[in-house]
Structures are given as C-alpha cells and as structure tokens.
Design a protein around this motif. Structure first.
Motif, PDB file in Angstrom:
ATOM      1  N   THR A 244      -6.807   2.607  -2.389  1.00 20.08           N
ATOM      2  CA  THR A 244      -5.960   2.549  -1.200  1.00 20.08           C
ATOM      3  C   THR A 244      -5.303   3.913  -1.032  1.00 20.08           C
ATOM      4  O   THR A 244      -4.675   4.419  -1.957  1.00 20.08           O
ATOM      5  CB  THR A 244      -4.867   1.466  -1.333  1.00 20.08           C
ATOM      6  OG1 THR A 244      -4.203   1.621  -2.589  1.00 20.08           O
ATOM      7  CG2 THR A 244      -5.465   0.075  -1.250  1.00 20.08           C
TER       8      THR A 244
ATOM      9  N   ASP B 210       0.017  -3.808   3.958  1.00 24.73           N
ATOM     10  CA  ASP B 210       0.918  -2.947   4.732  1.00 24.73           C
ATOM     11  C   ASP B 210       1.874  -3.848   5.528  1.00 24.73           C
ATOM     12  O   ASP B 210       1.934  -5.063   5.278  1.00 24.73           O
ATOM     13  CB  ASP B 210       0.090  -2.036   5.649  1.00 24.73           C
ATOM     14  CG  ASP B 210       0.852  -0.767   6.038  1.00 24.73           C
ATOM     15  OD1 ASP B 210       2.100  -0.752   5.951  1.00 24.73           O
ATOM     16  OD2 ASP B 210       0.196   0.211   6.442  1.00 24.73           O
TER      17      ASP B 210
ATOM     18  N   THR C 236       0.830  -1.216   0.000  1.00 21.28           N
ATOM     19  CA  THR C 236       0.000   0.000   0.000  1.00 21.28           C
ATOM     20  C   THR C 236       0.860   1.259   0.000  1.00 21.28           C
ATOM     21  O   THR C 236       0.423   2.312  -0.455  1.00 21.28           O
ATOM     22  CB  THR C 236      -0.908   0.027   1.242  1.00 21.28           C
ATOM     23  OG1 THR C 236      -0.117  -0.303   2.385  1.00 21.28           O
ATOM     24  CG2 THR C 236      -2.045  -0.963   1.106  1.00 21.28           C
TER      25      THR C 236
ATOM     26  N   PRO D 175      -3.660   3.170   5.251  1.00 18.17           N
ATOM     27  CA  PRO D 175      -4.435   1.918   5.301  1.00 18.17           C
ATOM     28  C   PRO D 175      -3.729   0.848   6.130  1.00 18.17           C
ATOM     29  O   PRO D 175      -3.328  -0.192   5.617  1.00 18.17           O
ATOM     30  CB  PRO D 175      -4.543   1.519   3.824  1.00 18.17           C
ATOM     31  CG  PRO D 175      -3.344   2.124   3.182  1.00 18.17           C
ATOM     32  CD  PRO D 175      -3.001   3.367   3.951  1.00 18.17           C
TER      33      PRO D 175
ATOM     34  N   THR E 247      -9.284  -4.098  -0.103  1.00 21.10           N
ATOM     35  CA  THR E 247     -10.296  -3.152  -0.579  1.00 21.10           C
ATOM     36  C   THR E 247     -10.961  -3.677  -1.854  1.00 21.10           C
ATOM     37  O   THR E 247     -10.469  -4.614  -2.494  1.00 21.10           O
ATOM     38  CB  THR E 247      -9.671  -1.789  -0.904  1.00 21.10           C
ATOM     39  OG1 THR E 247      -8.775  -1.964  -2.017  1.00 21.10           O
ATOM     40  CG2 THR E 247      -8.916  -1.214   0.287  1.00 21.10           C
TER      41      THR E 247
ATOM     42  N   GLN F 190      -8.526  -3.462  -4.651  1.00 24.23           N
ATOM     43  CA  GLN F 190      -7.544  -4.559  -4.647  1.00 24.23           C
ATOM     44  C   GLN F 190      -8.170  -5.843  -5.183  1.00 24.23           C
ATOM     45  O   GLN F 190      -7.528  -6.612  -5.888  1.00 24.23           O
ATOM     46  CB  GLN F 190      -7.005  -4.770  -3.228  1.00 24.23           C
ATOM     47  CG  GLN F 190      -6.053  -3.668  -2.781  1.00 24.23           C
ATOM     48  CD  GLN F 190      -5.630  -3.839  -1.335  1.00 24.23           C
ATOM     49  OE1 GLN F 190      -6.441  -4.185  -0.476  1.00 24.23           O
ATOM     50  NE2 GLN F 190      -4.366  -3.586  -1.055  1.00 24.23           N
TER      51      GLN F 190
ATOM     52  N   ASN G 287      -4.769  -2.855   6.212  1.00 24.79           N
ATOM     53  CA  ASN G 287      -4.747  -3.577   4.944  1.00 24.79           C
ATOM     54  C   ASN G 287      -3.709  -4.697   4.979  1.00 24.79           C
ATOM     55  O   ASN G 287      -2.620  -4.534   5.537  1.00 24.79           O
ATOM     56  CB  ASN G 287      -4.431  -2.597   3.809  1.00 24.79           C
ATOM     57  CG  ASN G 287      -4.784  -3.166   2.455  1.00 24.79           C
ATOM     58  OD1 ASN G 287      -4.055  -3.988   1.911  1.00 24.79           O
ATOM     59  ND2 ASN G 287      -5.918  -2.747   1.914  1.00 24.79           N
TER      60      ASN G 287
END
Ligand SMILES: [Zn+2]
Length: 473
Positions: A277, A311, A263, A305, A322, A325, A308
């Motif tokens: 994102t 990350d 991300t 994010p 998301t 994604q 997520n």
C-alpha cells in the motif's frame, strides 16, 4: 485529600481527544472550538479506530515475514471461514434491523473480500488509467453466520450465509443508551453484556452514533477479551444511500479486526505495516479523483490508495484490498484469531530455508525467521549441517527473537547438530478466559506462537542445513 475537579470544557476535550487522535487535530478546551471540531468530525472522519503505532506495525511486518516461511502444512486450509454474530441494537419504540437488511449486509461483506468487488463503471475514474486495478483481490476470506445454541457460540460451527437460518447468531437488543452510542461511555457495558464466542467470532454491533462517527474496531494483536469486535453505524449499510450507505464501513472495520491499520498510518515516513500500500500522508475524504489521483507522499512510490477499503474515502470510491493486505489478514487470522492446531504429537516439522542450503548462503548477520502456532509451551528445534558453528538457532515466545543471549533459547555453536529446547518454568496449561482454547501461558505470559530464528556468522561453510522442530509434551 482534595480531588481536582476538571472543568466541563476539559471533560469535553478529553472526550474529543479520544475521538480525533487519529486525525491529528489538536484539541482545544474552548467551547466554540469543541463545536467546530465536532462538526469537522461529522463531515469527514469515518472511523474511531486508533492505528497501532510503530510497535504494532513492526509486529505486523514480523508476523507476515514469519508467516511466509511457515510450512504450508502448518497453516489452516483456505478459504478461511469467519463465524459472525450480528448484534442489532435499537431504541425504545424503534425496531431492530430487518432480516433483509442484515442479509444485504452479510452479502456485501462477503463480496467485498472477493475479486468481484470492482470499481463502479458508471464513474469516470473507473479506468485503468486512474485505478491500480479495476477489481479487488480474492482474499479467500469468507463470512458465515455463527451457530447460537442455548445462548452459547463456540465458533466451531456456522449455519451458512443465510441470516434466517435456524440457530443463527443474530441478537436483537433494545437499549436506549447503547443504541445512541458514544464509544467512551457505551462500549464496555454493551460488549461485556452481549459479546459471544472466542477470538474467532466476529461480533458486529449496529448502533447510532450521535457524534457522526461511522464505526470502530479492535485489532487482533491486542488483549481485547469481551471488548473484541466491530461497531458500525446502523445507517451505513447497503441500500441506506448517501456518501456512506453501501456497507463499506463494516468492511473497513472488519479490515481492522483482521489486523489492517489505515493506509495512511505512519504517514510519509513510516508504514501501515503492509508492503504494497503506497505511503499516504493524509486520509482521503470524498470521492472526486477526476483525472488524477492525489499523491500526498510524492517522494515515495505510488499515488494515494484512495480506492482502498482502509482509507477514509466515500463508499462509492472504496472497493479494494491489496495482495499484501490479504497476506496480512491471513497471517493475523492464523496466529492471533485461529490460534488452534500447532504441532501434533510425534510430528516433525522441517522449516523451509529461503536461501540455498548447500552450501548455505547465509551472509554474516543474515537472519531467517519462522513462526509456529503453539499448542504446547515446550518445543525443540534442531539445526543440522552446521559443521563449523557458523549458524546459531534462537527461539522465543510470541515475538521475534532478539538474536542474542536474552532469548528464551539460544543454541550453542559447534558440533554437527545443535539444539534449542524452549521450555518455560512454571508452565500453566490452562487456557486464558475468553481466549481460544489453544492459547497457553508460558513463563507467566499468554502465548500465541513460538518464533524460531537462525542467524549466520562469518562466511558460512555449512552444508545441507536443515532445521526441524517437534513438541516435547
Ligand atoms: Zn478505520
């Protein structure tokens, strides 16, 4: 002829550089710096996968845009089923992962890709005031164990979601070198020996990383051959406890394998290629969001994010993909991993315009882009309704057209119908080794897809514009 011999410190530095490229840490050759940085790596960085850079992120944006315009009948049906092979490495005197552990691992992977992956309600930050969404996106991506028969995995058949099923693709390998794993040394020999199946098959290797890494993966848009797959720490799996002991490292690496960068790729000014994102300058480490979330790019929309999967947060914080994604992963699967299907003989595909076709509302230089999976090098697309020659048609192998004469096929303006016949010279229809069988070589290039683009000129007067495509052979 003399050979320059690098110092031991320089070798260490080269090794370290390979690891820390994504974290932006500068490499120093002094020994104490090496130790210092290694400790830093152990405590904070969870992944050795290098983001694809601007070209890769542009490729993602282009592929997703084209995927949206691709006729649904051209796409594979959902949910997609990814065939999985588990490779559990172990050292002499040790033992492979148990069936129970592998089952928990597969179950966690499947759950992470559904909307039942939610934040932990025992955490104070698990409220809609802090998180964007209490639960993740239903990705419609599922994972089943591949079938292994006679040492061969075709990718066409799975045996379901039980790791103890007959003919299940679970490979247990005793090898001290590969188990005690250093990417730069062990990746190639291990994968060359063990990789199974084609690009559809997720080969997941469980090893021990003495450098403190948690895992690494390959992207679908690169030529990986037998190096394709994900490698994760054997002690990062569900039930292992600690900061990284819920199995989210595997989820993160599979995200890469399905085409997602971190991300924080691109920092505040570029992009990870995924539209929804929020931009992030730095990886997030730990899991202490308390009452506010960090916002490392304050001039762009959205806080970091940190929940997520892509990350660097601790597992307790990670639970989310998301919608953007999801779309990226489905597009990447379709065009780079599945690669099968394409246009049937005698089939005529009508491409959908996302602007009104009567009258056509293509502003000067405005473009529409489509992507067709290939099972042939030769495709013709026709454009009708363009009486005044206000719209041109372009086609190109495997990348978006340049919308100029450099493209493999450029239509001539004028006439009621114009046509582009994409035809490669010296066509080789032999699938490339270790590739999906439908991948073709066209003009000495290996091709996954054919892109079709149309562009308007001037104030268009075209009426009832229709684009249809069919295969020539
Ligand atoms: Zn990563």
């Amino acid at each position: 002829m003399s050979h320059h011999r690098p110092t031991f410190a320089a070798i260490q530095c080269a090794f370290l550089t390979a690891i820390v490229t994504i974290s932006g840490i500068e490499c120093h050759s002094e020994h104490h710096h090496y130790i210092e940085h290694l400790r830093h790596l152990q405590s904070t960085d969870r992944c050795e996968t290098t983001d694809p850079g601007k070209a890769g992120e542009d490729a993602i944006i282009t592929a997703v845009a084209a995927f949206r315009n691709t006729p649904k009948a051209q796409r594979t049906s959902l949910p997609i089923v990814v065939p999985v092979c588990f490779h559990t490495l172990y050292a002499t005197g040790g033992a492979p992962l148990t069936d129970e552990k592998l089952q928990m691992t597969l179950d966690h992977l499947n759950q992470a890709f559904t909307a039942s992956s939610c934040c932990d309600t025992a955490q104070a930050w698990c409220t809609s005031a802090i998180v964007d969404s209490l639960c993740s996106t239903e990705t419609q991506i599922t994972f089943e164990m591949a079938e292994l028969v006679g040492g061969v995995v075709t990718g066409d058949t799975t045996v379901g979601t039980q790791v103890t099923a007959p003919n299940v693709c679970v490979i247990r390998t005793e090898n001290d070198d590969w188990f005690t794993h250093t990417k730069s040394i062990d990746e190639a020999p291990m994968k060359e020996a063990l990789h199974l199946g084609d690009r559809r098959v997720l080969n997941a290797y469980f090893v021990d990383f003495p450098n403190g890494s948690l895992g690494y993966a390959t992207f679908p848009f690169n030529e990986n051959g037998k190096l394709d797959g994900v490698v994760v720490g054997f002690d990062t799996l569900p039930g292992d406890g600690g900061r990284f002991g819920e199995g989210d490292t595997l989820v993160h690496e599979v995200g890469h394998w399905l085409g997602l960068p971190h991300t924080f790729a691109g920092g505040c000014f570029a992009s990870d290629g995924v539209l929804d994102t929020a931009k992030t300058r730095d990886p997030y480490r730990g899991c202490t969001p308390q009452l506010t979330r960090p916002d490392s790019c304050p001039t762009s929309t959205g806080a970091d994010p940190i929940f997520n999967f892509m990350d660097y947060s601790d597992d307790i914080c990670m639970y989310e993909f998301t919608a953007g994604q999801k779309e990226t992963m489905l597009a990447m699967w379709e065009f780079y991993r599945l690669g099968d299907g394409g246009i049937a003989a005698n089939e005529i595909i009508q491409l959908q315009l996302d602007v009104p076709s009567n009258p056509i509302d293509l502003f000067p230089r405005q473009k529409q882009l489509y992507m067709l999976r290939t099972n042939t090098c030769e495709v013709t697309c026709n454009l009708s309704g363009d009486k005044e020659g206000d719209v041109d048609l372009f086609m190109e192998y495997d990348q978006a057209p340049q919308f100029d004469d450099s493209d493999s096929c450029v239509s001539e303006s004028g006439g009621n119908t114009e046509s582009c016949r994409l035809k490669s010279s010296g066509v080789s229809m032999v699938p490339v080794a270790c590739r999906n069988r439908s991948r073709r070589q066209c003009n000495d290039r290996t091709v996954d897809a054919i892109y079709v683009g149309i562009q308007g000129y001037g104030i268009s007067t075209a009426q009832n514009l229709v684009v249809t495509c069919f295969r020539n052979s």
